[in-house]
Design an enzyme around this catalytic site. Structure first.
Site, short mmCIF file in Angstrom:
data_model
loop_
_atom_site.label_atom_id
_atom_site.label_comp_id
_atom_site.label_asym_id
_atom_site.label_seq_id
_atom_site.Cartn_x
_atom_site.Cartn_y
_atom_site.Cartn_z
N GLU A 304 50.06 2.51 -30.59
CA GLU A 304 49.74 1.15 -29.99
C GLU A 304 50.70 0.47 -28.64
OE1 GLU A 304 47.27 -0.68 -30.86
OE2 GLU A 304 46.17 0.35 -33.12
N CYS A 338 50.27 -8.70 -27.40
CA CYS A 338 49.86 -7.58 -26.71
C CYS A 338 48.87 -7.49 -26.76
CB CYS A 338 50.44 -5.98 -27.40
SG CYS A 338 49.28 -6.24 -29.82
#
Length: 547
Positions: A304, A338
């Protein structure tokens, strides 16, 4: 006789003087240690609640059924004032080795427990987190720097995924498939991979571990966690909560192990063949190195990584939805998600209006201490992030950008910077294609739908994306094969704020991993296709005769 007597007197005087010097030295050292301890936030009455989480001035940074730690001592600092909170002693490589061995042994116990019973343990972990949700959320706010409501919300994500995993514990399974051979059964069997290593980042020091931990446990795996070196107290506090549940059920604490550490521990995990799956959350740069190390041993990885996320606003968009969405997604967590919106791509007909309204909203964002309930915007996590912010703004100016709002470090204690809007850059300017983990929003223009979709997809990352429009045909083109190439594709909502029920992750340089909901559980298991012959014959597939 006189010289001898004088010598004895001098000797006694020197000895007495030496004792006084030593006593003074020890007193000075003791005072320095006392002063150092009293300067820690954990010793101030205002922060006494930290001790409710089992934290103290000095904390062991390794848990494998026992709390140990004899490596480097690191101090955790509060981003809002850069004052020290408390200390954690990290793992040595020898302690990492011991922890892996104990965790592998614990798996032999955990794997034999039926999945619904494992789900019951996960339910208890969720309940234990519920009881500490406010105090743990306060720690996240204090140590990471995000505002209090976001800190509590992050713990809530761990609670929610525990609830999700409990239901999953009675649903995991593969299909029974039709066999082409008579007297044969074709089934799909799912088994745990074994030891799941989890390396998490500073920006979500609770939730990301929770996504991995709850699903991994339900699937029959054990976990070894390495949190971010700058949020070690959160790692320790969460592990203490989980460990209490395991110990109360007479289970090995090493089922959920933890090793605080730096790059040496992370590298060891990436290269360790005993780590059956490594889940890594962090930058694309580091993630690429981790991925290559894991791939070199043909290991499993779940990456990720970064995101350069865009909101696209068409001429028919509801601007009353656009403005708060753009502000929340670009300013929330001080631009350190993010999924933060970093590019605002506006149709030329609404460009000036949207920029004006978003800039006005930016100036109304309440900036302050992250644990103040009225604060909407807190500090950056580190001083290095402030430097990255300043560098990015200078690069943007050099590349033709105009600062419409913000652009400066704030004159106050802590790592505070002004949320910033920059217009006038070319869509392919190097700084626009660089993910800088700070609150800078680059505003771009477009004319056609095709151009807008191309702008969204031209960056290397592919995490989150969103359009604002009322055109249903456009919505489905956006969701289709020629639309967004991201893992998260939204309509009329921000790029951030994903729910736990869907799979979370992205494409391209974001890494391709999926966590949380949907069928993400499959990443934590290995699949076997099983053919069972319950007849007395031995027919071959594809009608092959071998007689």
């Amino acid at each position: 006789m006189l010289p001898v007597l004088m010598q004895r007197c001098l000797t006694l005087t020197f000895a007495r003087h030496s004792r006084l010097l030593l006593r003074h030295k020890f007193a000075t050292v003791h005072c320095q240690q006392t002063a150092a301890m009293s300067s820690l936030l954990i010793n101030q009455p205002k922060y006494s609640w930290l001790k409710e989480l089992g934290l103290s001035e000095d904390n062991h940074g390794v848990y494998n059924g026992s709390w140990v730690g004899s490596g480097e001592v690191v101090t955790s600092y509060c981003p809002a004032n850069n004052e020290p909170i408390a200390r954690v002693t990290q793992a040595t490589l020898a302690e990492y080795e011991e922890t892996v061995q104990k965790t592998k042994e614990a798996w032999k116990v955990w794997a034999d427990i039926p999945a619904p019973k494992r789900g019951e343990i996960v339910r208890q972990i969720g309940d234990a987190l519920r009881k500490k949700i406010k105090v743990l959320g306060s720690l996240v706010s204090l140590e990471m720097g995000k505002i209090y409501v976001e800190g509590v919300g992050e713990v809530q994500e761990y609670v929610d995924i525990c609830d999700y995993a409990v239901g999953l514990s009675r649903m995991i399974g593969g299909p029974i498939l039709p066999s082409e051979r008579p007297g044969h059964a074709l089934i799909e069997q799912w088994n745990p991979v074994g030891l799941v290593g989890v390396i998490t980042a500073f920006n979500f020091p609770v939730a990301v571990y929770g996504w991995n931990n709850a699903l991994a446990l339900t699937c029959g795996n054990v976990c070894l966690w390495k949190g971010a070196p700058t949020t070690p107290l959160t790692s320790v506090a969460v592990t203490k909560i989980v460990a209490e549940v395991l110990e109360a059920n007479n289970l090995p604490g090493a089922i959920c192990s933890m090793t605080c550490g730096g790059a040496d521990i992370g590298t060891a995990m990436a290269k360790d063949e005993r780590v059956d799956l490594l889940s890594f959350t962090g930058s694309t740069h580091v993630g690429k190195m981790v991925g290559m190390m894991v791939q070199e041993r043909f290991g499993r990885k779940l990456l990720e990584l970064g995101g350069n996320n865009a909101i696209i606003v068409f001429e028919d968009a509801d601007l009353n939805l656009v403005v708060p969405s753009a502000v929340f997604a670009s300013v929330g967590t001080a631009g350190q998600r993010c999924t933060t919106t970093r590019r605002l791509i506006l149709h030329e007909s609404v460009h000036d209006t949207v920029v004006e309204r978003v800039a006005k909203a930016y100036k109304q964002v309440r900036i302050g201490d992250p644990w103040d309930p009225s604060t909407l915007y807190g500090p950056l996590h580190t001083k290095q992030a402030v430097e990255q912010y300043q560098s990015a703004i200078e690069q943007a100016k050099q590349q033709g950008g105009t600062v419409v709002c913000g652009g400066k470090k704030m004159d106050r204690p802590g790592n505070y910077v002004e949320p910033t809007i920059i217009t006038g850059l070319a869509h392919d300017a190097p700084i626009v294609h660089t993910e800088t983990f700070v609150p800078i929003l680059y505003v771009l223009k477009f004319k056609t739908e095709e151009e807008a979709f191309a702008l969204n997809n031209e960056v290397k990352q592919g995490l989150s994306s969103s359009i604002f429009t009322k055109d249903m045909g456009r919505v489905f083109r956006w969701l289709g094969p020629k639309g967004s190439d991201c893992g998260i594709v939204n309509v009329n909502i921000p790029t951030s704020g994903a729910e736990i029920g869907g799979a979370f992750g992205g494409e391209k340089h974001t890494g391709g991993g999926r966590e949380s909901g949907s069928d993400s559980w499959k990443q934590y298991m290995r699949r076997s296709t099983c053919t069972i012959n319950y007849s007395k014959d031995l027919p071959l597939a594809q009608g092959i005769k071998f007689e």
